[in-house]
Design an enzyme around this catalytic site. Sequence first.
Site, short mmCIF file in Angstrom:
data_model
loop_
_atom_site.label_atom_id
_atom_site.label_comp_id
_atom_site.label_asym_id
_atom_site.label_seq_id
_atom_site.Cartn_x
_atom_site.Cartn_y
_atom_site.Cartn_z
N HIS A 152 -23.42 57.24 -15.29
CA HIS A 152 -21.92 57.43 -14.74
C HIS A 152 -22.17 57.69 -13.07
O HIS A 152 -21.08 57.51 -12.55
CB HIS A 152 -21.79 58.95 -15.20
CG HIS A 152 -22.40 59.99 -14.35
ND1 HIS A 152 -21.98 61.49 -14.27
CD2 HIS A 152 -23.49 60.26 -14.02
CE1 HIS A 152 -22.43 62.16 -13.49
NE2 HIS A 152 -23.72 61.66 -13.25
N ASP B 178 -38.65 58.14 -11.92
CA ASP B 178 -37.69 58.39 -10.98
C ASP B 178 -37.87 57.51 -9.65
O ASP B 178 -39.17 57.06 -9.88
CB ASP B 178 -37.25 59.75 -10.87
CG ASP B 178 -35.82 60.02 -10.26
OD1 ASP B 178 -35.47 59.67 -9.20
OD2 ASP B 178 -35.15 60.47 -11.03
#
Length: 444
Positions: A336, A283
């Site tokens: 998304h 991340d």
Amino acid sequence: MQSSETNPSLVGLAEEITKNAKVLDAYITEKRLPKPTFASEGPLVFPVPQDDHEMQAARLSLIGASRSLLELTLGPLQRLNLEVPTSFQFASALGVANHFRIAEHVPTDSGSEISFEDLSQKVGLDVNRLKRVLRVNTANRVFTEPHIGYIAHTAASKVMLDPDASAWIGHQMEEIYKGSARVIDAFHKYENSDDVNETALALALDGRTYWDYLEREPWKVQRFADALRYVSSHGREDIRHVIETFDWHKFGKTTVVDVGGSSGRVAISIAKVAPNLNFIVQDLPELTATAKKMIESKEPSELESSNRVTFQAHDFFQPQHVRGDATVYMYRQILHDWPDKDAISILKALVPALNDGDTLLLFEAIQPLPNTVPNEIERLVRAADYLMMQKHNSPERTLDMWMDVLAGADPRFEYVSHYTPPGSNDGMIEVRWNGTKKEDKGKK
Ligand SMILES: C[S@@+](CC[C@H](N)C(=O)[O-])C[C@H]1O[C@@H](n2cnc3c(N)ncnc32)[C@H](O)[C@@H]1O
């Protein structure tokens, strides 16, 4: 769609409500589960297990019929002119109560209460403002005023005592809500832009993307991670729906790279059911640092699985550098957040790491076509898509849209399978890397 759904009768709906309410009540009584109540002792979650699909279907029918009956009884004019606008005032007042941590200062013992004056001192909010904000909330059954001038908990106000639930409400009301209020401005200003900087939320955040905004405010990084943990452990967003139904053993002993894996909560949950898998969670640097701290503070019972989870700072737009040991690359609720052109760039950045037969898992919602799911679900999935537009100029995708993104990234991504477990918002799309395909194409 059946005509009873488009043209239901008041009595027909009331009968459906009674039928399903009886089924649920009998189940709750038989299993000696706590009865749903607004009172502060009430359960915070409807007391029917998530994996009891029959009872969950009865519950969904009950909610759907109740909402239809309410909407019909209000009538279109009252619903649109009064009910809908009032609902965002309730949302705003909930955000204020959550921000000032009012729930923490209201006594939790059954029957106890606190005066507005004492509460005002404790939370540091003017008593007149506090009273007015709380009375909007009490009208919404969040807190109650059992005696004039005194506040007590309800089951709903106790939700805010859970720090993760409070983080979720804070994220929604102090970030997302601001974007919702700027949609019209964004449509005028940016027309049909699909740039991540040109969104309604960016307008509300001084032109910054959500990720830039988080990077500059580290405590909000933590809040977002807490909010994700909360939402991913409840209801339709619960990651267990997919994790517990997917065959993780078929990959044998290998390493899974969880790209954009936040605090590692998903990886740790999978590690618990898949002892053959190790995880590398990647991340942004701020999140990775937070995640490492969170792991260090874990309960010993969590450590066995978290020992197989390591963290790495990695920007997923840069070429993936973990290769060799890893054969599975997972993206959960990543693509998304990005318009097609960026989602394609993210997948292209994975390609240099892939060997023939490696697996790509897209752990994402697969948007149903309109009118193919009950209205209760339709409301959630359309709101999720609208949110993605406000936040990132990205869409929730149907299966065909997912296939287009994969094809746009590289023809060597080969679809294997997809599924969405019952009661789940998340789905799983499994894709295999066919490294020989391009060579074949080149020979032609
Ligand atoms: C919606 S969250 C999903 C997190 C996690 N996969 C989950 O399911 O809970 C999106 C994640 O993408 C991360 N992210 C955003 N931009 C990134 C980038 N350029 N490189 C790596 N991670 C990024 C965010 O920090 C965040 O943790």
